[in-house]
Design an enzyme around this catalytic site. Structure first.
Site, PDB file in Angstrom:
ATOM      1  N   HIS A   1      -0.822  -3.853  -1.019  1.00  0.00           N
ATOM      2  CA  HIS A   1      -2.181  -3.141  -1.215  1.00  0.00           C
ATOM      3  C   HIS A   1      -1.932  -2.832  -2.766  1.00  0.00           C
ATOM      4  O   HIS A   1      -2.742  -1.715  -2.978  1.00  0.00           O
ATOM      5  CB  HIS A   1      -2.611  -2.104  -0.504  1.00  0.00           C
ATOM      6  CG  HIS A   1      -2.632  -2.466   1.200  1.00  0.00           C
ATOM      7  ND1 HIS A   1      -2.824  -1.386   1.928  1.00  0.00           N
ATOM      8  CD2 HIS A   1      -2.496  -3.750   1.743  1.00  0.00           C
ATOM      9  CE1 HIS A   1      -2.879  -2.354   3.219  1.00  0.00           C
ATOM     10  NE2 HIS A   1      -2.629  -3.448   2.866  1.00  0.00           N
TER      11      HIS A   1
ATOM     12  N   TYR B   1       4.446 -17.556 -17.108  1.00  0.00           N
ATOM     13  CA  TYR B   1       5.275 -17.105 -16.072  1.00  0.00           C
ATOM     14  C   TYR B   1       4.570 -17.045 -14.881  1.00  0.00           C
ATOM     15  O   TYR B   1       4.946 -17.503 -13.824  1.00  0.00           O
ATOM     16  CB  TYR B   1       6.067 -15.773 -16.382  1.00  0.00           C
ATOM     17  CG  TYR B   1       7.390 -16.124 -17.151  1.00  0.00           C
ATOM     18  CD1 TYR B   1       8.537 -16.414 -16.527  1.00  0.00           C
ATOM     19  CD2 TYR B   1       7.181 -16.250 -18.533  1.00  0.00           C
ATOM     20  CE1 TYR B   1       9.384 -16.964 -17.087  1.00  0.00           C
ATOM     21  CE2 TYR B   1       8.320 -16.560 -19.229  1.00  0.00           C
ATOM     22  CZ  TYR B   1       9.535 -17.017 -18.595  1.00  0.00           C
ATOM     23  OH  TYR B   1      10.631 -17.277 -19.567  1.00  0.00           O
TER      24      TYR B   1
ATOM     25  N   HIS C   1      -8.497  -6.247  -0.056  1.00  0.00           N
ATOM     26  CA  HIS C   1      -7.607  -5.786   0.723  1.00  0.00           C
ATOM     27  C   HIS C   1      -6.227  -6.048   0.022  1.00  0.00           C
ATOM     28  O   HIS C   1      -5.370  -4.944  -0.419  1.00  0.00           O
ATOM     29  CB  HIS C   1      -7.401  -7.019   1.806  1.00  0.00           C
ATOM     30  CG  HIS C   1      -6.397  -6.375   3.050  1.00  0.00           C
ATOM     31  ND1 HIS C   1      -6.267  -7.033   4.383  1.00  0.00           N
ATOM     32  CD2 HIS C   1      -5.089  -5.683   2.782  1.00  0.00           C
ATOM     33  CE1 HIS C   1      -5.350  -6.536   4.884  1.00  0.00           C
ATOM     34  NE2 HIS C   1      -4.381  -5.660   4.013  1.00  0.00           N
TER      35      HIS C   1
ATOM     36  N   HIS D   1       3.824  -8.636   1.601  1.00  0.00           N
ATOM     37  CA  HIS D   1       2.217  -8.129   1.747  1.00  0.00           C
ATOM     38  C   HIS D   1       2.041  -6.653   0.945  1.00  0.00           C
ATOM     39  O   HIS D   1       2.653  -5.763   1.459  1.00  0.00           O
ATOM     40  CB  HIS D   1       1.516  -8.293   2.930  1.00  0.00           C
ATOM     41  CG  HIS D   1       0.126  -7.620   3.183  1.00  0.00           C
ATOM     42  ND1 HIS D   1      -0.692  -7.870   2.333  1.00  0.00           N
ATOM     43  CD2 HIS D   1      -0.336  -6.595   3.860  1.00  0.00           C
ATOM     44  CE1 HIS D   1      -1.994  -7.374   2.461  1.00  0.00           C
ATOM     45  NE2 HIS D   1      -1.560  -6.581   3.546  1.00  0.00           N
TER      46      HIS D   1
ATOM     47  N   GLU E   1       0.112  -6.686  11.211  1.00  0.00           N
ATOM     48  CA  GLU E   1      -0.236  -7.843  10.371  1.00  0.00           C
ATOM     49  C   GLU E   1       0.805  -8.846  10.473  1.00  0.00           C
ATOM     50  O   GLU E   1       1.013  -9.726   9.366  1.00  0.00           O
ATOM     51  CB  GLU E   1      -0.520  -7.469   8.841  1.00  0.00           C
ATOM     52  CG  GLU E   1      -1.409  -6.295   8.892  1.00  0.00           C
ATOM     53  CD  GLU E   1      -1.847  -5.946   7.424  1.00  0.00           C
ATOM     54  OE1 GLU E   1      -3.072  -5.852   7.022  1.00  0.00           O
ATOM     55  OE2 GLU E   1      -0.969  -5.455   6.657  1.00  0.00           O
TER      56      GLU E   1
HETATM   57 ZN    ZN Z   1      -2.770  -4.997   4.359  1.00  0.00          ZN
END
Ligand code: ZN
Length: 213
Positions: A96, A121, A161, A94, A75
């Site tokens: 999940h 915030y 995702h 990144h 990714e």
């Molecule tokens: Zn991912």
């Protein structure tokens, strides 16, 4: 300890902390951080946030090509899109993470901002969270879509995702990711109960008082 070694150790410590607190499980998610010479340290493919080894992290040249360490996450293009569009971005996370991923699966969300301003915030750290349409993990189209949004947004949510979150330091990228995950948890908890958001005036006042960098 060199600056590079310190960054490698810091990245692994943050990853372990996120793993222990349930922000990432199994081999899910990936992290990158930029060194002063523009090269990047990235989590390897099929690695776990729970047991990363500083010396085995992938190293990429400033264009995103693998030059050292274990094979990088597939990714990488998502990370490169954030760096190329945001010159001040020094780290990308990144995840999940469950609450943001749940949010990314909802029908009929506002694609320009799928997480309403329910706390100051969230507004101060991230502001708005646009939704990127679904593509399979590793599809370069995800990077292309992020590139269209990244000049205006330090974080985006990939449909079905999870989030991609930038920061001006590794610490800030993780703080922003945590704020987003916690805000998504609040939002989804409140959704069946009814809730009030900050008003447009409240949001404007926060933006004036704490301008987004
Ligand atoms: Zn991912």
């Amino acid at each position: 300890m060199s600056a590079e070694q310190a960054l490698r150790v810091e990245l692994c410590e943050w990853a372990k902390s996120m793993f222990m607190r349930g922000y990432s499980s199994g081999g899910a998610g990936n992290i990158s951080a930029k060194l002063p010479d523009g090269t990047l340290i990235v989590t390897p493919t099929n690695s776990s946030f729970g047991d990363l080894v500083p010396e085995r992290l992938s190293k990429l040249d400033p264009q995103g090509h693998w030059i050292d360490g274990d094979e990088p996450t597939k990714e990488v293009s998502m990370h490169m899109a954030m760096y190329q569009q945001r010159p001040d971005c020094q780290a990308v996370v990144h995840l999940h993470s469950p609450w943001l991923t749940a949010l990314s699966c909802l029908e009929n969300v506002d694609k320009t901002n799928c997480l309403p301003p329910i706390t100051p915030y969230y507004v101060m750290r991230v502001g708005r969270l646009p939704l990127v349409e679904y593509f399979a993990p590793g599809d370069p189209k995800i990077g292309e879509e992020i590139a269209k949004l990244a000049q205006q947004h330090s974080a985006v949510l990939l449909s079905n995702h999870g989030p991609v979150v930038g920061g001006t330091t590794l610490r800030q990228a993780f703080f922003n990711a945590e704020e987003l995950e916690d805000t998504a948890r609040l939002y989804l908890t409140l959704l069946p109960l009814g809730f009030k958001t900050l008003t447009d005036t409240d949001v404007q006042e926060l933006n004036n008082r704490y301008p987004q960098k």
